[in-house]
Enzyme design. Structure first.
Site, PDB file in Angstrom:
ATOM      1  CE1 TYR A  40       8.815  77.954  63.599  1.00 10.62           C
ATOM      2  CE2 TYR A  40       8.345  78.089  61.242  1.00 10.62           C
ATOM      3  CZ  TYR A  40       8.437  77.347  62.413  1.00 10.62           C
ATOM      4  OH  TYR A  40       8.148  76.007  62.389  1.00 10.62           O
ATOM      5  CG  ASP A  41       8.467  82.350  57.430  1.00 13.60           C
ATOM      6  OD1 ASP A  41       8.052  81.351  58.049  1.00 13.60           O
ATOM      7  OD2 ASP A  41       7.712  83.205  56.926  1.00 13.60           O
ATOM      8  CG  LEU A  87     -15.489  57.408  73.778  1.00 10.90           C
ATOM      9  CD1 LEU A  87     -15.473  58.885  74.103  1.00 10.90           C
ATOM     10  CD2 LEU A  87     -14.961  56.600  74.950  1.00 10.90           C
ATOM     11  CD  GLU A 117     -10.363  64.404  78.282  1.00 12.65           C
ATOM     12  OE1 GLU A 117     -10.452  64.117  77.073  1.00 12.65           O
ATOM     13  OE2 GLU A 117      -9.645  63.799  79.081  1.00 12.65           O
ATOM     14  CE  LYS A 119     -17.692  61.959  70.970  1.00 14.78           C
ATOM     15  NZ  LYS A 119     -17.585  62.257  69.556  1.00 14.78           N
ATOM     16  NE  ARG A 140     -12.057  54.479  66.533  1.00 15.58           N
ATOM     17  CZ  ARG A 140     -13.115  53.815  66.072  1.00 15.58           C
ATOM     18  NH1 ARG A 140     -13.590  54.099  64.898  1.00 15.58           N
ATOM     19  NH2 ARG A 140     -13.682  52.885  66.790  1.00 15.58           N
ATOM     20  CE  LYS A 293     -11.271  60.717  77.580  1.00 13.12           C
ATOM     21  NZ  LYS A 293     -10.106  61.320  76.920  1.00 13.12           N
ATOM     22  CB  CYS A 411     -47.138  80.562  38.969  1.00 14.73           C
ATOM     23  SG  CYS A 411     -47.705  80.781  40.662  1.00 14.73           S
ATOM     24  CB  CYS A 429     -45.935  84.278  39.967  1.00 14.92           C
ATOM     25  SG  CYS A 429     -47.662  84.317  39.458  1.00 14.92           S
TER      26      CYS A 429
HETATM   27  S1  IVH Z   1     -11.318  59.472  74.336  1.00 15.58           S
HETATM   28  C1  IVH Z   1     -10.579  55.283  74.969  1.00 15.58           C
HETATM   29  N1  IVH Z   1     -11.545  62.067  74.418  1.00 15.58           N
HETATM   30  O1  IVH Z   1     -14.703  60.785  70.038  1.00 15.58           O
HETATM   31  C2  IVH Z   1     -10.538  56.685  74.633  1.00 15.58           C
HETATM   32  N2  IVH Z   1     -12.285  60.919  72.475  1.00 15.58           N
HETATM   33  O2  IVH Z   1     -15.869  57.496  69.936  1.00 15.58           O
HETATM   34  C3  IVH Z   1     -11.352  56.973  73.444  1.00 15.58           C
HETATM   35  N3  IVH Z   1     -13.137  62.408  70.716  1.00 15.58           N
HETATM   36  O3  IVH Z   1     -13.612  59.263  67.445  1.00 15.58           O
HETATM   37  C4  IVH Z   1     -11.382  58.360  73.014  1.00 15.58           C
HETATM   38  N4  IVH Z   1     -12.814  64.291  71.782  1.00 15.58           N
HETATM   39  O4  IVH Z   1     -11.861  60.868  68.187  1.00 15.58           O
HETATM   40  C5  IVH Z   1     -11.752  60.962  73.700  1.00 15.58           C
HETATM   41  N5  IVH Z   1     -11.685  64.384  74.624  1.00 15.58           N
HETATM   42  C6  IVH Z   1     -11.867  63.266  73.912  1.00 15.58           C
HETATM   43  C7  IVH Z   1     -12.423  63.299  72.610  1.00 15.58           C
HETATM   44  C8  IVH Z   1     -12.613  62.097  71.923  1.00 15.58           C
HETATM   45  C9  IVH Z   1     -13.245  63.735  70.655  1.00 15.58           C
HETATM   46  C10 IVH Z   1     -13.568  61.469  69.620  1.00 15.58           C
HETATM   47  C11 IVH Z   1     -12.601  60.426  69.263  1.00 15.58           C
HETATM   48  C12 IVH Z   1     -13.458  59.244  68.823  1.00 15.58           C
HETATM   49  C13 IVH Z   1     -14.789  59.550  69.408  1.00 15.58           C
HETATM   50  C14 IVH Z   1     -15.135  58.533  70.453  1.00 15.58           C
END
Ligand code: IVH
Length: 678
Positions: A40-41, A87, A117, A119, A140, A293, A411, A429
């Site tokens: 790759y390098d 969120l 999902e 987070k 963001r 979601k 002490c 001590c």
């Molecule tokens: S959805 C409208 N999915 O959580 C969709 N957010 O306040 C909004 N985050 O700072 C985000 N994992 O960076 C979504 N699977 C995931 C996530 C995720 C982490 C973070 C996102 C944001 C915060 C939501």
């Protein structure tokens, strides 16, 4: 001629770019590399050389940007085409059910489903692709406007610089996701930084955020950042679903979490949450909850957005394991051997499921390395199975007027002068009459793993010492003569007094090795005590040997030998021994005939973490050969928990139940094997 060359170089450049793009995808996204790093390098070097020759052929999607371009002075602001929403957070099942009810009401009669999902605990990022090429990336910011950090993002190899065969609908898109760092990469990076004397990062998230703010993309390129995509913005038909979009993102070349699941109803969502609450430590990166979601894009549209959050999604968080709080003060605690330990007195915070208001700071060096001062805002961490620890300081939140902590010279328990020996981390001590030490020694003596005197816990010891019933553990055996006075103490009574006296009397039958551990010789843990007894089976022998005799025992080094000698040379200690002899405490080992075969007879062991000199199976065989038993779960019936490297929740459980934990050297001496290092 020149133009022929140029046109063939151009072709080669193009070929190298698509080849490198494919390899990035195979390596960083699919985790299925087909060439070696060296190969790759070599390709990358060739591309960079050709680009140097023809700078006019450099395009924004060239993989050569992966190694980092020229530094930027500042990050220009970008307005997000669609705001980056945040969120709403929920922390318990009731709140999640409330969310589901609101969704149901708003959607009406139609069937709906969810996608769950992980987070990711990183930094939210937005990526813009124009006609298949990555043209702009941003943080963001406040949700409407963020910082343009395209050059930094290009160094993240899992972010495609060009999309893989995008159809017309998916050539110009925005992709949202998280930049994050794996825990192990973070740990290694911090280790390296420490080596070269640079400030370490508090946790993987801070480290990812700090890295993306760097103005030199070449440094960013060396940091182990990853990306995961979780949201696609495209001009598409609304009969599609979020889950389809995740598959689409994968096809376009983005890393997408393999753990995302469709859930038919809210109960399945809750199951998903429970599963990951339990298994989060098995992931290589930090997550702080799950994201739920609504799957159908039409339903999402119908639900819409209020304030800054969509009504179709929610974060279902885990109890935080890392939080910020104020370090109100640092106090000093005096242990039974006179060791002085600094303790963080914290503004109480809820972390990892419990409220924490105190945490050990170990010693002076630890405080200095963290650079914390009373009054600072600090980071407190509590993993699934670890004791809370102060792991960092938020310097930006330091208020004026704070000063570094000083140990002082007295002490806190008795006012004697304290000192820190050369090459040691602790202050001590020296006053053996120090009430804190007296209490500590008696508590240790009575502990389950030592003389096991039931009912003689911290509070009772404190009371007995404060009221001057006892000053040393030998005094315990004289309490018989004071039964009446004991019974008349506050909260006592005849029953508790006689129970305690019975428990003290019962302790005289503990084997000698336990007594030797109980009397609290510095550096003599339970394993070392057993080792000593095996070589010198009576206290009289032990009291008459030389330092050299001791050091001849494999497993006993100069530090332990010195400490044992020191202990028995002390007149006061010899007196205590004599008083215990009079009280009938066992000061010699009574060996059964078949010692070797049944040394561990009827002892139950649990093994946790890995040992460096034995495999688990070998350890098990040794224990069984000596008459012991090995089980897999810690319970009240467990006698010893053998703690190896990276021990897990069994260690916590052992601590909670007050079960004796022994480390590898202790364990080895118990089974009659010496460790490699000794
Ligand atoms: S959805 C409208 N999915 O959580 C969709 N957010 O306040 C909004 N985050 O700072 C985000 N994992 O960076 C979504 N699977 C995931 C996530 C995720 C982490 C973070 C996102 C944001 C915060 C939501």
């Amino acid at each position: 001629m020149v133009s022929v060359e140029r046109s063939s170089d151009k072709k080669r450049i193009e070929a190298l770019r698509s080849e490198l793009g494919e390899h990035d995808n195979r390596y960083y996204v699919l985790a299925q590399p087909t060439i070696s790093d060296t190969q790759y390098d070599a390709l990358m070097r060739e591309l960079m050389e050709l680009e140097k020759l023809h700078p006019e052929l450099i395009t924004p999607d060239s993989p050569s940007h992966r190694v980092g371009g020229a530094p930027t002075k500042e990050f220009p602001p970008v307005t997000h085409s669609v705001p980056m929403l945040s969120l709403a957070n929920t922390y318990n099942e009731t709140e999640v059910q409330d969310f589901d009810r609101r969704v149901k009401t708003l959607i009406g009669n139609e069937r709906y489903g969810y996608v769950c999902e992980l987070k990711f605990d990183g930094v939210a990022i937005s990526l813009h692709y124009q006609r298949g090429l990555f043209t702009q990336g941003a943080t963001r910011g406040d949700g409407t406007q963020g910082d343009e950090i395209t050059q930094n993002l290009k160094t993240i190899r899992s972010i495609p610089l060009r999309l893989l065969n995008p159809s017309k609908d998916f050539a110009t898109i925005d992709v949202r996701g998280e930049a994050y760092m794996n825990r192990e990469d973070f740990r290694k990076m911090n280790e390296e930084r420490e080596l070269i004397g640079e400030k370490t990062f508090v946790n993987p998230r801070n480290s990812a955020a700090g890295t993306l703010k760097l103005q030199d993309p070449k440094i960013v390129a060396q940091r182990p950042l990853n990306f995961v995509a979780y949201y696609l913005l495209a001009k598409q038909r609304t009969d599609s679903s979020h889950f389809d979009n995740l598959q689409q993102l994968r096809k376009l070349g983005f890393p997408v979490s393999e753990h995302s699941r469709r859930c038919k109803n809210i109960d399945e969502v809750i199951q998903f949450w429970r599963k990951w609450e339990d298994q989060r430590d098995t992931l290589p990166y930090d997550i702080d909850g799950i994201v739920v979601k609504v799957d159908s894009l039409a339903h999402q549209e119908k639900l819409g957005t209020i304030a800054k959050s969509p009504r179709w999604a929610i974060a279902f968080k885990f109890a935080a394991r890392s939080v910020q709080t104020v370090l109100k003060n640092i106090t000093l605690q005096v242990g039974r051997t006179g060791t002085i330990t600094p303790v963080a007195e914290l503004e109480p915070v809820f972390v990892g499921g419990t409220t924490v208001s105190r945490a050990t700071l170990h010693n002076e060096d630890y405080i200095n390395e963290l650079g914390i001062r009373p009054g600072d805002t600090v980071v407190v961490e509590k993993g699934g199975d670890v004791i809370p620890k102060v792991s960092g300081v938020i310097l930006e939140k330091r208020v004026s007027g704070t000063r570094p902590f000083r140990f002082g010279s007295a002490c806190p328990a008795c006012g004697s002068k304290i000192f820190r020996p050369l090459e040691e981390a602790n202050y001590y001590c020296e006053n053996s009459e120090c009430p804190a030490q007296v209490r500590g020694r008696i508590e240790h003596f009575a502990h389950r793993a030592a003389m096991d005197i039931e009912g003689l816990g911290e509070a009772i010891v404190d009371q007995l010492v404060t009221l001057e019933f006892v000053e040393s553990y030998a005094d315990l055996y004289d309490l018989r003569t004071k039964a009446k006075q004991l019974a008349s103490l506050e909260r006592w009574g005849e029953k508790s007094a006689s129970n305690l006296l019975d428990a003290i009397a019962a302790s005289t039958s503990r084997p000698f090795s336990r007594v030797l551990y109980a009397i609290g010789i510095r550096h003599v843990g339970a394993g070392v005590a057993q080792l000593l007894v095996r070589n010198f089976p009576s206290i009289d022998e032990l009291m008459s040997i030389t330092k050299e005799d001791l050091e001849r025992i494999p497993g006993i080094g100069p530090r332990i030998a010195e400490s044992v000698m020191h202990f028995f040379e002390d007149k006061h200690n010899r007196k205590l021994v004599e008083r215990m002899r009079k009280a009938g405490v066992q000061l010699a080992e009574r060996f059964s005939k078949s010692t070797s075969k049944s040394a561990l007879s009827e002892k139950t062991f649990v093994l946790t973490g890995s040992l460096s000199t034995l495999t688990r199976e070998e350890a098990k065989q040794r224990i069984e050969a000596l008459g012991g038993k090995v089980t897999s779960t810690v319970s009240r019936n467990t006698d010893y928990v053998v703690v190896g490297e990276e021990a897990g929740s069994k260690l916590t459980k052992a601590r909670n139940l007050g079960i004796r934990t022994i480390d590898e050297p202790e364990f080895l001496s118990m089974i009659g094997k010496t460790s490699r290092t000794n």
